[in-house]
Design a protein around this motif. Structure first.
Motif, PDB file in Angstrom:
ATOM      1  N   MET A   1       0.826  -1.210   0.000  1.00 38.51           N
ATOM      2  CA  MET A   1       0.000   0.000   0.000  1.00 38.51           C
ATOM      3  C   MET A   1       0.861   1.261   0.000  1.00 38.51           C
ATOM      4  SD  MET A   1      -3.129  -1.096   2.571  1.00 38.51           S
ATOM      5  CE  MET A   1      -4.176   0.299   2.141  1.00 38.51           C
ATOM      6  N   GLY A   2       2.083   1.128  -0.483  1.00 37.69           N
ATOM      7  CA  GLY A   2       2.957   2.292  -0.589  1.00 37.69           C
ATOM      8  C   GLY A   2       2.502   3.269  -1.653  1.00 37.69           C
ATOM      9  N   GLY A   3       1.527   2.845  -2.482  1.00 41.74           N
ATOM     10  CA  GLY A   3       0.992   3.756  -3.490  1.00 41.74           C
ATOM     11  C   GLY A   3       0.350   4.983  -2.878  1.00 41.74           C
ATOM     12  N   SER A   4      -0.016   4.885  -1.592  1.00 40.89           N
ATOM     13  CA  SER A   4      -0.572   6.061  -0.913  1.00 40.89           C
ATOM     14  C   SER A   4       0.444   7.201  -0.884  1.00 40.89           C
ATOM     15  CB  SER A   4      -0.996   5.696   0.510  1.00 40.89           C
ATOM     16  OG  SER A   4       0.071   5.101   1.227  1.00 40.89           O
ATOM     17  N   LEU A   5       1.726   6.857  -0.836  1.00 43.08           N
ATOM     18  CA  LEU A   5       2.784   7.872  -0.879  1.00 43.08           C
ATOM     19  C   LEU A   5       2.751   8.604  -2.221  1.00 43.08           C
ATOM     20  CD1 LEU A   5       5.401   9.197   0.180  1.00 43.08           C
ATOM     21  CD2 LEU A   5       6.655   7.240  -0.759  1.00 43.08           C
ATOM     22  N   ILE A   6       2.539   7.849  -3.298  1.00 41.25           N
ATOM     23  CA  ILE A   6       2.467   8.443  -4.637  1.00 41.25           C
ATOM     24  C   ILE A   6       1.283   9.389  -4.735  1.00 41.25           C
ATOM     25  CG2 ILE A   6       2.186   7.941  -7.095  1.00 41.25           C
ATOM     26  CD1 ILE A   6       3.470   5.208  -6.580  1.00 41.25           C
ATOM     27  N   LEU A   7       0.137   8.955  -4.237  1.00 44.20           N
ATOM     28  CA  LEU A   7      -1.075   9.768  -4.344  1.00 44.20           C
ATOM     29  C   LEU A   7      -0.967  11.058  -3.533  1.00 44.20           C
ATOM     30  CD1 LEU A   7      -3.952   7.120  -4.238  1.00 44.20           C
ATOM     31  CD2 LEU A   7      -2.760   8.101  -6.195  1.00 44.20           C
ATOM     32  N   VAL A   8      -0.422  10.964  -2.327  1.00 45.02           N
ATOM     33  CA  VAL A   8      -0.248  12.167  -1.505  1.00 45.02           C
ATOM     34  C   VAL A   8       0.686  13.159  -2.205  1.00 45.02           C
ATOM     35  CG1 VAL A   8       0.737  13.054   0.650  1.00 45.02           C
ATOM     36  CG2 VAL A   8      -0.761  11.046   0.695  1.00 45.02           C
ATOM     37  N   SER A   9       1.782  12.647  -2.740  1.00 38.70           N
ATOM     38  CA  SER A   9       2.761  13.513  -3.414  1.00 38.70           C
ATOM     39  C   SER A   9       2.150  14.196  -4.623  1.00 38.70           C
ATOM     40  CB  SER A   9       3.990  12.698  -3.829  1.00 38.70           C
ATOM     41  OG  SER A   9       4.611  12.117  -2.707  1.00 38.70           O
ATOM     42  N   ILE A  10       1.398  13.433  -5.426  1.00 36.04           N
ATOM     43  CA  ILE A  10       0.763  14.004  -6.620  1.00 36.04           C
ATOM     44  C   ILE A  10      -0.273  15.057  -6.236  1.00 36.04           C
ATOM     45  CG2 ILE A  10      -0.774  13.500  -8.555  1.00 36.04           C
ATOM     46  CD1 ILE A  10       0.585  10.783  -8.818  1.00 36.04           C
ATOM     47  N   ALA A  11      -1.120  14.715  -5.271  1.00 36.47           N
ATOM     48  CA  ALA A  11      -2.209  15.617  -4.891  1.00 36.47           C
ATOM     49  C   ALA A  11      -1.681  16.927  -4.318  1.00 36.47           C
ATOM     50  CB  ALA A  11      -3.123  14.924  -3.881  1.00 36.47           C
ATOM     51  N   VAL A  12      -0.757  16.847  -3.382  1.00 35.24           N
ATOM     52  CA  VAL A  12      -0.228  18.055  -2.753  1.00 35.24           C
ATOM     53  C   VAL A  12       0.507  18.917  -3.771  1.00 35.24           C
ATOM     54  CG1 VAL A  12       1.391  18.948  -1.031  1.00 35.24           C
ATOM     55  CG2 VAL A  12      -0.084  17.001  -0.463  1.00 35.24           C
TER      56      VAL A  12
ATOM     57  N   LEU B   1      -6.932  14.860 -11.408  1.00 35.93           N
ATOM     58  CA  LEU B   1      -6.699  14.634  -9.980  1.00 35.93           C
ATOM     59  C   LEU B   1      -7.833  13.803  -9.378  1.00 35.93           C
ATOM     60  CD1 LEU B   1      -4.836  15.215  -7.617  1.00 35.93           C
ATOM     61  CD2 LEU B   1      -6.094  17.340  -7.205  1.00 35.93           C
ATOM     62  N   ALA B   2      -9.080  14.120  -9.744  1.00 36.99           N
ATOM     63  CA  ALA B   2     -10.224  13.388  -9.198  1.00 36.99           C
ATOM     64  C   ALA B   2     -10.212  11.922  -9.636  1.00 36.99           C
ATOM     65  CB  ALA B   2     -11.530  14.052  -9.639  1.00 36.99           C
ATOM     66  N   VAL B   3      -9.966  11.679 -10.916  1.00 37.51           N
ATOM     67  CA  VAL B   3      -9.953  10.297 -11.420  1.00 37.51           C
ATOM     68  C   VAL B   3      -8.811   9.506 -10.793  1.00 37.51           C
ATOM     69  CG1 VAL B   3      -9.555   8.891 -13.487  1.00 37.51           C
ATOM     70  CG2 VAL B   3     -11.130  10.844 -13.574  1.00 37.51           C
ATOM     71  N   THR B   4      -7.662  10.131 -10.655  1.00 36.41           N
ATOM     72  CA  THR B   4      -6.517   9.453 -10.030  1.00 36.41           C
ATOM     73  C   THR B   4      -6.849   9.030  -8.606  1.00 36.41           C
ATOM     74  OG1 THR B   4      -4.972  10.778 -11.354  1.00 36.41           O
ATOM     75  CG2 THR B   4      -4.078   9.688  -9.410  1.00 36.41           C
ATOM     76  N   LEU B   5      -7.440   9.931  -7.851  1.00 36.03           N
ATOM     77  CA  LEU B   5      -7.766   9.624  -6.456  1.00 36.03           C
ATOM     78  C   LEU B   5      -8.906   8.613  -6.344  1.00 36.03           C
ATOM     79  CD1 LEU B   5      -7.471  13.177  -4.847  1.00 36.03           C
ATOM     80  CD2 LEU B   5      -5.803  11.315  -4.798  1.00 36.03           C
ATOM     81  N   LEU B   6      -9.881   8.663  -7.260  1.00 38.53           N
ATOM     82  CA  LEU B   6     -10.985   7.705  -7.221  1.00 38.53           C
ATOM     83  C   LEU B   6     -10.511   6.293  -7.539  1.00 38.53           C
ATOM     84  CD1 LEU B   6     -13.868   9.774  -8.867  1.00 38.53           C
ATOM     85  CD2 LEU B   6     -13.758   8.954  -6.501  1.00 38.53           C
ATOM     86  N   PHE B   7      -9.648   6.162  -8.543  1.00 38.56           N
ATOM     87  CA  PHE B   7      -9.090   4.836  -8.833  1.00 38.56           C
ATOM     88  C   PHE B   7      -8.179   4.382  -7.699  1.00 38.56           C
ATOM     89  CE2 PHE B   7     -10.811   5.242 -13.011  1.00 38.56           C
ATOM     90  CZ  PHE B   7     -10.830   3.958 -13.543  1.00 38.56           C
TER      91      PHE B   7
ATOM     92  N   LEU C   1      -2.251   5.158 -11.002  1.00 36.70           N
ATOM     93  CA  LEU C   1      -1.276   5.606 -11.989  1.00 36.70           C
ATOM     94  C   LEU C   1      -1.737   5.277 -13.402  1.00 36.70           C
ATOM     95  CD1 LEU C   1       2.192   4.697 -10.413  1.00 36.70           C
ATOM     96  CD2 LEU C   1       1.282   6.984 -10.867  1.00 36.70           C
ATOM     97  N   GLY C   2      -2.229   4.051 -13.587  1.00 38.71           N
ATOM     98  CA  GLY C   2      -2.685   3.656 -14.914  1.00 38.71           C
ATOM     99  C   GLY C   2      -3.838   4.517 -15.394  1.00 38.71           C
ATOM    100  N   ALA C   3      -4.788   4.798 -14.498  1.00 31.95           N
ATOM    101  CA  ALA C   3      -5.926   5.633 -14.869  1.00 31.95           C
ATOM    102  C   ALA C   3      -5.475   7.043 -15.220  1.00 31.95           C
ATOM    103  CB  ALA C   3      -6.937   5.665 -13.728  1.00 31.95           C
ATOM    104  N   ALA C   4      -4.527   7.576 -14.458  1.00 34.54           N
ATOM    105  CA  ALA C   4      -4.025   8.931 -14.721  1.00 34.54           C
ATOM    106  C   ALA C   4      -3.365   9.008 -16.096  1.00 34.54           C
ATOM    107  CB  ALA C   4      -3.029   9.338 -13.637  1.00 34.54           C
ATOM    108  N   LEU C   5      -2.534   8.030 -16.416  1.00 35.60           N
ATOM    109  CA  LEU C   5      -1.866   8.024 -17.720  1.00 35.60           C
ATOM    110  C   LEU C   5      -2.883   7.906 -18.850  1.00 35.60           C
ATOM    111  CD1 LEU C   5       1.189   5.686 -16.992  1.00 35.60           C
ATOM    112  CD2 LEU C   5       1.167   8.186 -17.103  1.00 35.60           C
TER     113      LEU C   5
END
Length: 360
Positions: free
Chosen positions: A74-85, A102-108, A273-277
């Motif tokens: 669940m280290g992907g939470s680090l990626i999401l926090v970094s991207i969002a902030v 940003l919304a789609v990335t966080l929802l996925f 990440l996949g959804a964002a790309l």
């Protein structure tokens, strides 16, 4: 927020105008996300370890993976926090594309979090059932596709751009919605399937994000888009800042995910990440180029489809194990060799994708 502050301060000192440049804010986005990852990463790994949120290993997988059992996930939470902030700090928050990505990335990411939480915390081996996962991915994917279609201001926003040919645009009409849906959901699951070795998925995602940032910049620039023969779409240039955030977050995560990994991203990171790309590629109208640049993700997905189809139809397997990276492991390739060679393939494919900007 920092961008808005800089705009305000421009009224007092013209030097703050420098923050209007997309390229500068994209670079600052990379550095900011990278810094956040370095600062938060060790704390997150300790927290995950303390709560025993560790990787489970399949019994039928490569035997070398047994040592990975218990590695914090669940280290992907680090990626999401970094991207969002980072996005909130440096992007122009008046831009609808920024909020949509940003919304789609966080929802996925939320869908992935539920799956990871059920498997790793609740100890439910099924996690989020496949049908439920696909349903919620479809809800977000179709909702996003419909939003983009019905808010499109110009025909260029819903046309399929054919790479390597100048001014070849295919009007999709209502077909735009299923195409966008397939790209977002397909890309999300493709990255998730690739995330099976230390660092295997994250660096290709970073490289593809960087290339998509370039596409976003030139697509949102009247002169560059006209010179390169690609459709101009107002406002998409701002996505280079989001791509910069994604790159910085990904590189920061790779610091801890490189072989031998200290942490895995889990579904929370891979699905997001996949959804964002996929979504960024859709917005800049480069879905076909994404298939080229994300060739490693495509190969991994196709290997699974072929393996399942072959076994159900003939009772035989094409590969020793799917996804494809496991096939090479069982052939005797050491894990680092598989990872680096897949990275090299991605570099080549990303360069081919970028070449489509000029070869038309």
């Amino acid at each position: 927020m920092l961008y808005a502050l800089a705009e305000y301060l421009t009224g007092f000192y013209s030097g703050f105008n420098v923050f209007r440049y997309l390229t500068l804010r994209a670079i600052l986005g990379v550095l900011t996300a990278l810094t956040i990852s370095f600062v938060i990463g060790p704390y997150l790994i300790r927290r995950l370890s303390r709560h025993q949120i560790g990787q489970t290993v399949r019994n039928d997988g490569p035997p070398t993976h047994l040592v990975k059992a218990g590695t914090p996930t669940m280290g992907g939470s680090l990626i999401l926090v970094s991207i969002a902030v980072t996005t909130l700090l440096w992007a122009d928050l008046r831009n609808r594309y920024v909020w949509l990505v940003l919304a789609v990335t966080l929802l996925f990411g939320l869908i992935g979090w539920v799956d990871d939480y059920r498997k790793l915390v609740l100890r439910d081996a099924r996690g989020l059932p496949a049908r439920s996962k696909f349903f919620w991915q479809s809800v977000v994917g179709l909702g996003t596709a419909a939003f983009l279609y019905f808010t499109a201001a110009t025909p260029a926003e819903t046309e399929l751009v054919v790479p390597f040919f100048k001014h070849v645009y295919v009007p999709l009409g209502l077909l735009y919605i299923p195409v966008v849906y397939l790209v977002i959901v397909g890309s999300s699951n493709a990255v998730n399937l690739t995330d099976g070795l230390d660092g295997l998925a994250i660096l290709p995602a970073v490289m593809v994000a960087g290339a998509l940032g370039i596409f976003a910049y030139v697509t949102g620039h009247v002169k560059f888009s006209g010179y390169l023969g690609i459709p101009y779409i107002a406002g998409v240039g701002e996505l280079i800042v989001v791509c910069g955030a994604l790159m910085g977050a990904g590189l920061g995560f790779l610091w801890f995910n490189a072989y031998p990994a200290q942490v895995f991203m889990g579904d929370i990171g891979a699905l997001a990440l996949g959804a964002a790309l996929g979504l960024i590629a859709v917005i800049v109208r480069e879905e076909l180029v994404l298939l080229i640049m994300g060739g490693v993700f495509v190969m991994e997905t196709v290997s699974v489809i072929l393996q399942v189809a072959s076994f159900k139809l003939t009772g035989r397997r094409i590969f020793r194990m799917a996804p494809l990276h496991h096939h090479f492991e069982l052939k005797g390739w050491p894990e680092p060799r598989v990872i680096v060679r897949f990275w090299i393939v991605t570099v080549i494919l990303v360069l081919i994708g970028l070449a489509t900007l000029k070869i038309r």
